[in-house]
Design an enzyme around this catalytic site. Structure first.
Site, PDB file in Angstrom:
ATOM      1  N   THR B  67      40.602  33.491  43.944  1.00 32.57           N
ATOM      2  CA  THR B  67      39.146  33.482  44.073  1.00 32.57           C
ATOM      3  C   THR B  67      38.732  33.775  45.511  1.00 32.57           C
ATOM      4  OG1 THR B  67      38.965  31.918  42.270  1.00 32.57           O
ATOM      5  CG2 THR B  67      37.085  32.039  43.747  1.00 32.57           C
ATOM      6  N   THR B 153      43.513  29.257  42.473  1.00 31.44           N
ATOM      7  CA  THR B 153      43.671  27.811  42.479  1.00 31.44           C
ATOM      8  C   THR B 153      44.310  27.258  41.210  1.00 31.44           C
ATOM      9  OG1 THR B 153      41.401  27.618  41.682  1.00 31.44           O
ATOM     10  CG2 THR B 153      41.748  27.401  44.052  1.00 31.44           C
TER      11      THR B 153
END
Lengths: 350, 388
Positions: B67, B153
């Site tokens: 991200t 993540t």
């Protein structure tokens, strides 16, 4: 038939082994139990009474041990009673007696470790004090209970049993003073009481526990990097009193009067738990009278960061120590120096 | 900024950043993404950059994407970013957007992202091994002081843990990511990246194993877990907490892990072309054993059972475990409670099931795969789970 004889022989051997286990207390690790009192040594007149349980007779060290014959299989236990009071009544005299008693015991080559019983309300303060003044890398474990000795589902016995297991464990050496309740092993520096009545009250908010006393084994995951016990510079062997240090709470519109009053009453140091507008002038005025100020933070988690502004004002920042632990460290720091720069070094290192 | 490294068999970012910049100048960028800049870096307030950077530590910033390397067309888009036609954040873009990095380190970049046409979440063991190999090289390279690795993540904890086991290093290796894309409003990426470089540049971060730093918390790869899908404070050491913090005044450490890792790992420093197949079977009411049978038929050498409570499987699963054990499959038990240890009880010993301690099943899977490269001996594998 032959098989049966074998079994019989096995039985006899097993019995002999069991007896020899019982008889070998001398070979078990030698642990001394230092008792100070608290809920773990309190009785209520009825077993469902979980508050205001001071109506029954206090539990003596011998009763604690007699209640737990299992201890005989894990340690060769001796006891030394320092007091039998709630933790609100632990004072400098008792702290010094406790620390000196532990140091005397652990200096003996045969001593393996020490366990301390303590009321839970100020347990973290005593544990951190010991963390700074015990002169040994042998395990020191402070235990307590949330439910009295007389209660249904009392937590004290298992906490005491596990406390002795950890004190007898070689893996627990060099970890500093530890606090054990509810199977969790916390570092004295980092642990705090987090809840008024529940059994999972002790937590290390910033960093978590360092290990666990599980049924299969004692297990550690962390070493503390802060100075403690045998690496500490503080020494209580010749002390008979500790400098007076108090705490002033910060809040909206907090008055400076408590600061002035405490210094007038002889406080050598003050921990400001958070700040207030009126404190700045009070700090300046009372520094002129020799008082040392430490800034902690009432939020209970996170660090008071090092800042040039604080340093200029001669105010020591408390890192992530809470106010009551900052007080413990400041008292010991003041036995060595009153220079804020030097005291800041100590707050950075301990 | 020295943006390329000498060993560069890998695509180095400066060039691709240049290409993007050229694209912008030619006015084609609006077709790509109207908001192609980091949102949460204020236009004013850039610090003065020190002239002499020669004394600063050399930190390699390695991108495995994530991200933190993603853009969206609109800064309120913090869930549906990236995708076809949306340019990614190249490693050089981070360095360009954060000139203050030059005050804390000499940052060079390396690009280990999957090709842009590959579907998200398809990272392979081969991708991991390529990174592991490079990290082992960087550990030996005297000109490098630390490494920061970005990663998505979702599986960052297990990727970081794999590196914790196979990279022979004393130097800091710090995993970082973000919960919001580089272009998101109040995006956490820029500060996370800045702090990760600070941690990697810190002398105090040496010898602590592979670390993970987001939201100022420094966690160990072994113990960290993603606990929330979208919130910023998602990474927690559930059982044993953080070991330090990247605070405004300094990077500070309070703890060191006692479990074996990196320089002290018996699995570190080797090239693994492949590892034995290990899968995870989840336990729940009436969980069927045939899923385990299917894994065994598929040729797995080990299975992690993510058990209920203290580590229990269903009767059907237990029967399948026994069938599989006759074929030599090794079983490890973890607990779906995600906190607390699976203990080594006499009953578990009798059932020949290794206790997974307090590892999450996805980490137990990687540890078991590595253990199986060395041994299939039960006691030896239990030792590994006790020590790592």
């Amino acid at each position: 038939m032959k098989r049966l004889r074998w079994l019989r022989l096995l039985q006899i051997t097993a019995c002999a082994l069991a007896i020899s286990l019982n008889a070998s207390a001398a070979d078990l690790p030698k642990v001394r139990l230092f008792t100070t009192g608290g809920t773990i040594q309190s009785r209520a007149l009825s077993r469902d009474k979980m508050m205001e349980y001071n109506d029954g007779p206090k539990v003596t060290p011998d009763e604690l041990i007699a209640d737990l014959p299992e201890l005989k299989t894990i340690a060769d236990l001796s006891t030394l009673e320092i007091s039998n009071v709630g933790s609100g009544n632990i004072d400098s005299e008792k702290l010094l007696a406790l620390a000196k008693g532990i140091n005397e015991w652990l200096a003996k080559p045969e001593a393996a470790g020490a366990v301390v019983t303590h009321g839970t309300a100020t347990l973290e303060e005593t544990a951190y004090f010991l963390n700074l003044v015990v002169k040994s890398d042998k395990p020191v474990v402070v235990v307590g209970a949330m439910h009295p000795f007389s209660a249904i589902s009392r937590d004290g016995p298992f906490n005491l049993y596990n406390g002795v297991r950890v004190a007898a464990s070689k893996d627990a050496r060099g970890k500093g003073v530890m606090v054990l309740l509810n199977d969790e092993i916390d570092a004295a520096r980092d642990v705090t009481k987090n809840n008024t009545y529940r059994v999972d009250t002790f937590v290390s908010r910033d960093l978590g526990p360092i290990g666990f006393a599980d049924s299969d084994r004692i297990v550690f995951y962390r070493n503390s990097l802060k100075r403690h016990t045998d690496k500490s510079e503080f020494d209580v062997s010749t002390l008979t009193a500790l400098p007076k240090v108090d705490i002033v709470y910060g809040y909206q519109e907090a008055d400076r009067a408590p600061i002035d009053a405490l210094v007038a009453a002889g406080a050598k140091g003050i921990v400001l738990d958070d700040s207030a507008m009126s404190f700045a002038a009070a700090v300046k005025d009372n520094q002129a009278k020799g008082a040392v100020f430490v800034q902690s933070d009432r939020k209970g988690s996170g660090r008071v960061v090092l800042s040039e502004k604080s340093a200029e004002r001669g105010v020591v920042t408390a890192d992530n120590l809470n106010a009551q632990k900052s007080r413990v460290l400041l008292r010991l720091a003041l036995t060595k120096t009153s220079d804020p720069k030097e005291i800041q070094r100590m707050f950075n290192e301990y | 900024m020295n943006s390329s490294s000498a060993q560069a068999p890998f695509k180095v970012s400066r060039k691709s950043f240049g290409a993007l910049l050229a694209g912008l100048l030619l006015g084609t960028a609006s077709a790509l993404a109207p908001t192609a800049i980091a949102q949460e870096i204020p236009k004013s307030g850039a610090p003065e950059i020190v002239k002499d950077s020669s004394k600063l530590p050399h930190i390699v910033l390695m991108s495995m994407g994530g991200t933190i390397a993603s853009r969206a067309s609109d800064r309120l888009n913090i869930t549906n970013y990236g995708g076809k036609g949306v340019p990614r954040v190249d490693p050089g873009d981070w360095v360009h957007d954060l000139p203050e990095l030059a005050n804390i380190a000499r940052v060079t970049t390396e690009d280990f992202r999957a090709p842009p046409d590959r579907t998200a979440g398809s990272e392979t063991f081969g991708d991991l091994e390529l990174v592991a190999k490079r990290l082992n090289e960087l550990a030996q390279d005297p000109s490098v002081d630390g490494v920061v690795v970005t990663h998505g993540t979702n599986i960052m904890p297990e990727v970081a843990y794999y590196m914790d086991l196979v990279v022979k290093t004393h130097k800091p290796v710090v995993f970082v990511g973000s919960q919001r894309p580089w272009t998101g409003l109040s995006g956490d990426g820029p500060l996370n990246l800045y702090n990760a470089v600070r941690v990697a540049a810190s002398k105090d971060a040496w010898d602590k194993g592979v670390l993970q730093c987001m939201n100022q918390y420094i966690n160990t790869a072994r113990d960290v877990m993603k606990t929330s899908a979208y919130r910023m404070q998602t990474f927690k050491g559930v059982d044993v907490g953080a070991i330090g913090f990247a605070d405004p005044d300094r990077v500070v450490f309070y703890r060191e892990p006692t479990r074996r890792h990196t320089f002290n790992s018996e699995f570190a420093g080797f090239d693994y072309q492949s590892v034995p197949g290990v899968e995870v079977a989840y336990a729940y009411q009436e969980a069927p054993g045939y899923l385990i049978d299917a894994m065994v038929e598929h040729g797995v050498k080990g299975v992690v059972i993510d058990g209920t409570g203290a580590g229990s499987a269903t009767t059907s699963q237990t029967e399948a475990i026994k069938r599989a054990q006759t074929k030599g499959v090794i079983f490890v038990m973890t607990s779906r409670t995600r906190s607390g240890r699976v203990q080594f009880t006499p009953r578990r010993r009798e059932a020949n099931i290794v206790s997974g301690d307090n590892l999450q099943p996805e980490k137990a899977r990687l540890l078991l795969a590595l253990a199986l490269t060395k041994t299939t001996n039960f006691d030896d594998i239990q030792r590994v789970f006790d020590e790592y």
